[in-house]
Design an enzyme around this catalytic site. Sequence first.
Site, PDB file in Angstrom:
ATOM      1  CB  ALA A  92       1.758 -10.996  19.876  1.00 14.04           C
ATOM      2  CG  ASP A 104      -7.820   3.089   4.595  1.00 11.29           C
ATOM      3  OD1 ASP A 104      -6.848   2.453   5.048  1.00 11.29           O
ATOM      4  OD2 ASP A 104      -7.753   3.843   3.610  1.00 11.29           O
ATOM      5  CG  LEU A 110      -1.802  -1.227   1.439  1.00 11.14           C
ATOM      6  CD1 LEU A 110      -2.575  -1.123   2.753  1.00 11.14           C
ATOM      7  CD2 LEU A 110      -2.765  -1.400   0.280  1.00 11.14           C
ATOM      8  N   GLY A 111       1.944   1.206   0.766  1.00 14.37           N
ATOM      9  CA  GLY A 111       2.826   2.359   0.839  1.00 14.37           C
ATOM     10  C   GLY A 111       4.010   2.062   1.729  1.00 14.37           C
ATOM     11  CG  HIS A 122       0.472   3.024   8.520  1.00 13.20           C
ATOM     12  ND1 HIS A 122       0.074   2.144   9.509  1.00 13.20           N
ATOM     13  CD2 HIS A 122       1.683   2.568   8.088  1.00 13.20           C
ATOM     14  CE1 HIS A 122       1.007   1.210   9.665  1.00 13.20           C
ATOM     15  NE2 HIS A 122       1.991   1.448   8.816  1.00 13.20           N
ATOM     16  CD  GLU A 123       3.469   3.630   4.925  1.00 14.93           C
ATOM     17  OE1 GLU A 123       4.580   3.741   5.490  1.00 14.93           O
ATOM     18  OE2 GLU A 123       2.856   2.540   4.853  1.00 14.93           O
ATOM     19  CG  HIS A 140       4.226  -1.322  12.259  1.00 11.20           C
ATOM     20  ND1 HIS A 140       5.157  -1.986  11.502  1.00 11.20           N
ATOM     21  CD2 HIS A 140       3.535  -0.530  11.399  1.00 11.20           C
ATOM     22  CE1 HIS A 140       5.035  -1.619  10.231  1.00 11.20           C
ATOM     23  NE2 HIS A 140       4.056  -0.730  10.150  1.00 11.20           N
ATOM     24  CG  HIS A 163       5.986   4.035   9.477  1.00 10.85           C
ATOM     25  ND1 HIS A 163       6.139   3.391  10.675  1.00 10.85           N
ATOM     26  CD2 HIS A 163       5.213   3.201   8.704  1.00 10.85           C
ATOM     27  CE1 HIS A 163       5.502   2.223  10.645  1.00 10.85           C
ATOM     28  NE2 HIS A 163       4.927   2.094   9.459  1.00 10.85           N
ATOM     29  CB  THR A 170      -2.271   3.863   2.784  1.00  6.63           C
ATOM     30  OG1 THR A 170      -3.139   2.732   2.748  1.00  6.63           O
ATOM     31  CG2 THR A 170      -0.862   3.446   2.425  1.00  6.63           C
TER      32      THR A 170
HETATM   33  N1  ARG Z   1       2.914  -0.250   4.729  1.00  6.16           N
HETATM   34  C1  ARG Z   1       1.649  -0.839   5.049  1.00  6.16           C
HETATM   35  C2  ARG Z   1       1.291  -1.832   3.966  1.00  6.16           C
HETATM   36  O1  ARG Z   1       1.623  -1.609   2.805  1.00  6.16           O
HETATM   37  C3  ARG Z   1       0.571   0.208   5.164  1.00  6.16           C
HETATM   38  C4  ARG Z   1      -0.656  -0.249   5.859  1.00  6.16           C
HETATM   39  C5  ARG Z   1      -1.695   0.827   5.920  1.00  6.16           C
HETATM   40  N2  ARG Z   1      -2.951   0.332   6.390  1.00  6.16           N
HETATM   41  C6  ARG Z   1      -4.142   0.801   5.999  1.00  6.16           C
HETATM   42  N3  ARG Z   1      -5.240   0.374   6.523  1.00  6.16           N
HETATM   43  N4  ARG Z   1      -4.255   1.699   5.067  1.00  6.16           N
HETATM   44  O2  ARG Z   1       0.684  -2.843   4.242  1.00  6.16           O
HETATM   45 ZN    ZN Z   2       3.807   0.528   8.608  1.00  8.67          ZN
END
Ligand code: ARG
Ligand code: ZN
Length: 312
Positions: free
Chosen positions: A248, A276, A162-163, A218-219, A228, A222, A215
């Site tokens: 976990a 999302d 996703l990113g 979330h990025e 996480h 980071h 997404t």
């Molecule tokens: N880097 C993560 C991936 O590609 C991003 C997850 C983002 N989650 C979301 N619900 N948009 O899986």
């Molecule tokens: Zn991540």
Amino acid sequence: MKRPFATILLLLILSACSNDPEDFNGNVTGYRTIYRIPVVVHVVHNGEAIGTGANIGYAQIQSQIDVLNEDFRRRTGTNGSNKNEDGADTFIEFFLTIEGPDGAILEEPGVDRVDGGRSEWPKGILRNPIETSLKPFTIWDPEKYFNIWTVNFGGFVGRDLLGYAQFPDESGLPGLNVDSGPDNTDGIVIGYKYFGSSQKGNFPGLVAPYDLGRTTTHEVGHWLGLRHIWGDGDCTYDDYCLDTPLSAEPSFGCPVDKITCTELEMTENYMDYTDDGCMNTFTKDQTERMITVLETSPRRKELAILVQEPLD
Ligand code: ARG
Ligand code: ZN
Ligand code: CA
């Protein structure tokens, strides 16, 4: 704390007009500091017309910036609001930059359209054209702009990426490396099918359940130093935030009563892997990490424009 000249001037004017005393942080009482981050979105396409395929239209880009502001400011009445007692307004905002690197006013604010000359951008250990060619050749000064690239990832077996993000350098925070990568690759990369919100317009390229812009939220987490919530390991691994319960493993979908360690997990946190529509929380400790990064990390501390917002 370093303040750009304009902010110092604003503070002087504010204090002169209202006679507000300054507190020990140098903040004018009755105001709070908002960190406003200038953004450029490099829309990487393969010659498609604007608004088709990877060459996403302006409204879709704007919808993503709007989601970031709702989420980072915990805006009431939006998907980004929550009633969690550990939930927080991060005081961080994002805006599409008006001026390009040469100082000229951009035709489309904050947008750089790039014909990347290929339809798919794999991100593998052996083949990584995003890191080796795309980013270094298209990045805008990372001390002046937060660089976001949207691409068609492709080339993945199983679930699509996703990113991904480049972490900050030299923040002094636990759980982060001193050097997280070169200057000329700094920023985040988001699949164009996951950039923007299908609740804010007709964007048929977006793919549920990752079609509400989280997404990118979330990025950006980071990019501002968040790990996480499961600490990328079992119950002995942490994200270095006391107000996010141990977990976990990542969670997918929308579990609400999950316990893998000792406490109920915060699956609604943006730093989990849930859908999302099931995310709405950054915590106070996460906010503290992000503000630390904005004040100490190279290429982050130069970036934000500080604005004083009256307390409500
Ligand atoms: N880097 C993560 C991936 O590609 C991003 C997850 C983002 N989650 C979301 N619900 N948009 O899986
Ligand atoms: Zn991540
Ligand atoms: Ca934690």
